[in-house]
Design an enzyme around this catalytic site. Structure first.
Site, short mmCIF file in Angstrom:
data_model
loop_
_atom_site.label_atom_id
_atom_site.label_comp_id
_atom_site.label_asym_id
_atom_site.label_seq_id
_atom_site.Cartn_x
_atom_site.Cartn_y
_atom_site.Cartn_z
N ASP A 14 52.32 53.93 36.74
CA ASP A 14 52.23 55.13 36.81
C ASP A 14 51.96 56.10 36.94
O ASP A 14 52.83 56.65 37.65
CB ASP A 14 52.30 54.44 38.95
CG ASP A 14 50.88 55.37 39.67
OD1 ASP A 14 50.10 55.83 39.10
OD2 ASP A 14 51.23 55.15 40.71
N ASP A 56 44.93 52.41 35.99
CA ASP A 56 45.24 53.76 37.08
C ASP A 56 45.97 51.90 38.15
O ASP A 56 46.08 52.45 39.21
CB ASP A 56 45.18 54.29 37.98
CG ASP A 56 45.89 55.04 38.55
OD1 ASP A 56 46.86 54.73 38.51
OD2 ASP A 56 45.64 55.36 40.00
N HIS A 80 55.36 53.92 43.09
CA HIS A 80 56.07 55.18 44.24
C HIS A 80 57.34 54.71 44.29
O HIS A 80 58.05 55.24 44.99
CB HIS A 80 54.98 55.04 44.87
CG HIS A 80 53.32 56.01 44.70
ND1 HIS A 80 52.81 55.40 45.86
CD2 HIS A 80 53.26 55.33 43.22
CE1 HIS A 80 51.84 56.04 45.35
NE2 HIS A 80 51.40 56.09 43.97
N GLU A 98 47.01 63.16 40.55
CA GLU A 98 46.12 62.01 40.76
C GLU A 98 46.45 61.64 42.65
O GLU A 98 46.04 61.31 43.48
CB GLU A 98 45.60 61.35 40.68
CG GLU A 98 44.91 59.50 40.81
CD GLU A 98 45.78 59.02 41.45
OE1 GLU A 98 45.20 57.77 42.12
OE2 GLU A 98 47.16 58.98 41.58
N GLU A 99 47.88 62.07 42.50
CA GLU A 99 48.75 61.66 43.14
C GLU A 99 48.68 62.32 44.75
O GLU A 99 49.61 61.78 46.31
CB GLU A 99 50.44 61.53 43.55
CG GLU A 99 50.46 60.29 42.21
CD GLU A 99 50.77 58.67 42.23
OE1 GLU A 99 49.60 58.13 43.45
OE2 GLU A 99 50.58 57.54 41.25
N HIS A 139 45.90 58.87 34.56
CA HIS A 139 46.45 60.94 34.75
C HIS A 139 47.77 60.26 34.63
O HIS A 139 48.34 58.94 34.30
CB HIS A 139 46.12 60.48 36.76
CG HIS A 139 47.55 59.68 37.55
ND1 HIS A 139 48.31 59.56 37.69
CD2 HIS A 139 46.72 58.64 38.22
CE1 HIS A 139 48.93 58.86 38.77
NE2 HIS A 139 47.70 57.99 38.41
ZN LIG Z 1 48.23 56.39 39.60
#
Ligand SMILES: [Zn+2]
Length: 473
Positions: A279, A342, A417, A313-314, A267
């Site tokens: 990520d 991922d 994140h 995606e998030e 993603h």
């Molecule tokens: Zn991810």
């Protein structure tokens, strides 16, 4: 062709070891890292709903088109957006301390419940380490308070429920906000954001943010001593209205069965902190580089190898779900396998694989081609966030499994994140091996005589026994 079991090794096409050599020590080496660094240093983090992500998507589309040999298009979807605003948290008693924090995705802000000109709220805190403890305190103990969750990290899958459900559960007892210990096994004072979800029908939605492990523990220690813990919180996040984004689809067309597919994906969106280099910049760029590698080496697959770079995606697998809804009827019996990355692009050790035992015994033959880079481990699972949904249609899916040598298995969550998700996390040689894994698996499946055996996870080989003699040729 179907036949009895044959050792894959004796029939090994030298092309697979040539791919591995090209990517790990030949002209292809270092390219995924270099391209990713150029990209994330230019565009930075890429939250869905931002112009910056859309600019990054347009840039990648032009870059893929400029290769000349891929059929490239985008597919739009719309969604209810969310935006972060000015935000801060401060411990005001028993001492003053700034609390590094990040509002959680989909959270409401503090202004609605504020009687202060700056839109902040201030309240005493209750610190708990579990939902059980929250339930024991009940309305009498929680009403009017800010709930601070100091749950221990027991693995991401277990502990993330405090982030996703913590605000809803505290709200039912009359809490005014929820501060949640970041879901990470390791911290140097960094908050880790992510989505939270309000239960449908919840009477009051309260603000939710993550705080650092260190501050959650600090507040818990003070609270257990019986001292008052009081926090001022200001969050001006909220809905951004209906927004749009795009998935990127790029096909390296098959020479013999172009309508049948092997999908490689990651993603392209990220959280709005750090650079989204890990990520999922790493996953997206390793998948993309694998297709570029086949082009550079002049390898034309028999089936189409499709690169999909999902968006959103998030924020609830928006692009992945949109792609499924749009293509499930057309593609469910034409996709041999979908491989996503991922969960980090550290050193590859193998992949997950959904489906039946027949699927996995066939797929293991493909993974065995990765023996030179030590990536032959098959873990039965329906992972790969953007593609999990395809498993229910019987399409085999997998997520690349990787590990940084000398680090724990959940090293990924040190950075996940957070502002720490920067290019610094990535390693060029590890990324090369991930590229090689994508390229070898996708080419082998694109050239195999048959599609991988279909199968719903949990089904035994016997239920679709005719497929158990699949052989990689
Ligand atoms: Zn991810």
């Amino acid at each position: 062709m179907y036949g009895g079991y044959q050792s894959t090794k004796q029939n090994l096409d030298p092309v697979y070891s040539q791919i591995i050599d090209y990517v790990t020590k030949g002209d292809g080496s270092g390219k995924a890292y270099k391209n990713l660094a150029t990209f994330v240093d230019r565009f930075g983090s890429r939250k869905v709903g931002t112009q910056r992500l859309e600019d990054a998507i347009s840039h990648l589309v032009s870059e893929l088109e400029s290769l000349g040999s891929l059929k490239v298009h985008t597919e739009s979807f719309s969604f209810e957006g969310w935006q972060r605003g000015a935000e801060s948290a401060e411990l005001v008693a028993p001492l003053s301390k700034r609390l590094p924090m990040l509002s959680l995705g989909s959270s409401v802000g503090t202004a609605a419940a504020s009687d202060s000109a700056d839109g902040s709220i201030e309240a005493d805190c209750v610190v708990v380490e579990s939902f059980n403890e929250l339930d024991r305190l009940g309305k009498a103990g929680i009403s009017g308070k800010i709930v601070v969750y100091n749950q221990l990290y027991k693995g991401y899958g277990v502990s993330v429920q405090y982030r996703t459900d913590g605000a809803s559960r505290a709200s039912k007892y009359g809490a005014v906000a929820a501060l949640i210990r970041s879901v990470t096994p390791f911290s140097i004072g960094s908050p880790h954001t992510g989505m939270q979800e309000y239960e449908p029908g919840l009477p009051v939605q309260i603000p939710a943010c993550c705080i650092t492990v260190e501050d959650a523990e600090l507040m818990h220690r003070i609270y257990k001593r019986g001292d008052k813990v009081r926090v001022r919180l200001r969050m001006s996040c909220g809905s951004a209205g209906v927004q749009e984004s795009r998935n990127i689809v790029a096909d390296l067309e098959g020479s013999e069965k172009p309508q049948e597919l092997v999908v490689v994906c990651g993603h392209i969106d990220s959280w709005d902190v750090g650079q989204g280099a890990m990520d999922d910049g790493g996953g997206a760029f390793c998948a993309m580089q694998s297709v570029r590698t086949l082009l550079e080496m002049g390898l034309r697959p028999r089936r189409t190898i499709r690169l999909v770079l999902f968006s959103g995606e998030e924020f609830g697998i928006l692009g992945g779900n949109a792609y499924y809804e749009r293509h499930k009827a057309e593609l469910a019996d034409k996709i041999s396998f979908m491989l996503e990355s991922d969960s980090g692009t550290f050193g590859p050790i193998g992949t997950t694989c959904s489906g039946s035992e027949a699927t996995r015994s066939a797929y293991q033959q493909v993974l065995n081609l990765l023996e030179p880079i030590g990536a032959t481990t098959l873990v039965p699972s329906t992972d790969g966030p953007d593609i999990t949904v395809w498993a229910k249609s019987g399409v085999p899916v997998g997520d690349l499994l990787t590990k940084r040598a000398g680090q724990p298995d959940d090293f990924y969550f040190y950075f996940h994140h957070s502002e720490g998700d920067m290019m610094t996390v990535q390693d060029p040689a590890e990324m090369d091996r991930c590229v090689a894994a994508f390229a070898v698996v996708s080419l082998a499946l694109a050239d195999a005589a048959e599609l991988l055996p279909r199968g719903i996870s949990g089904a035994s080989a016997g239920e679709d026994g005719l497929l158990s003699d699949w052989v990689l040729v």
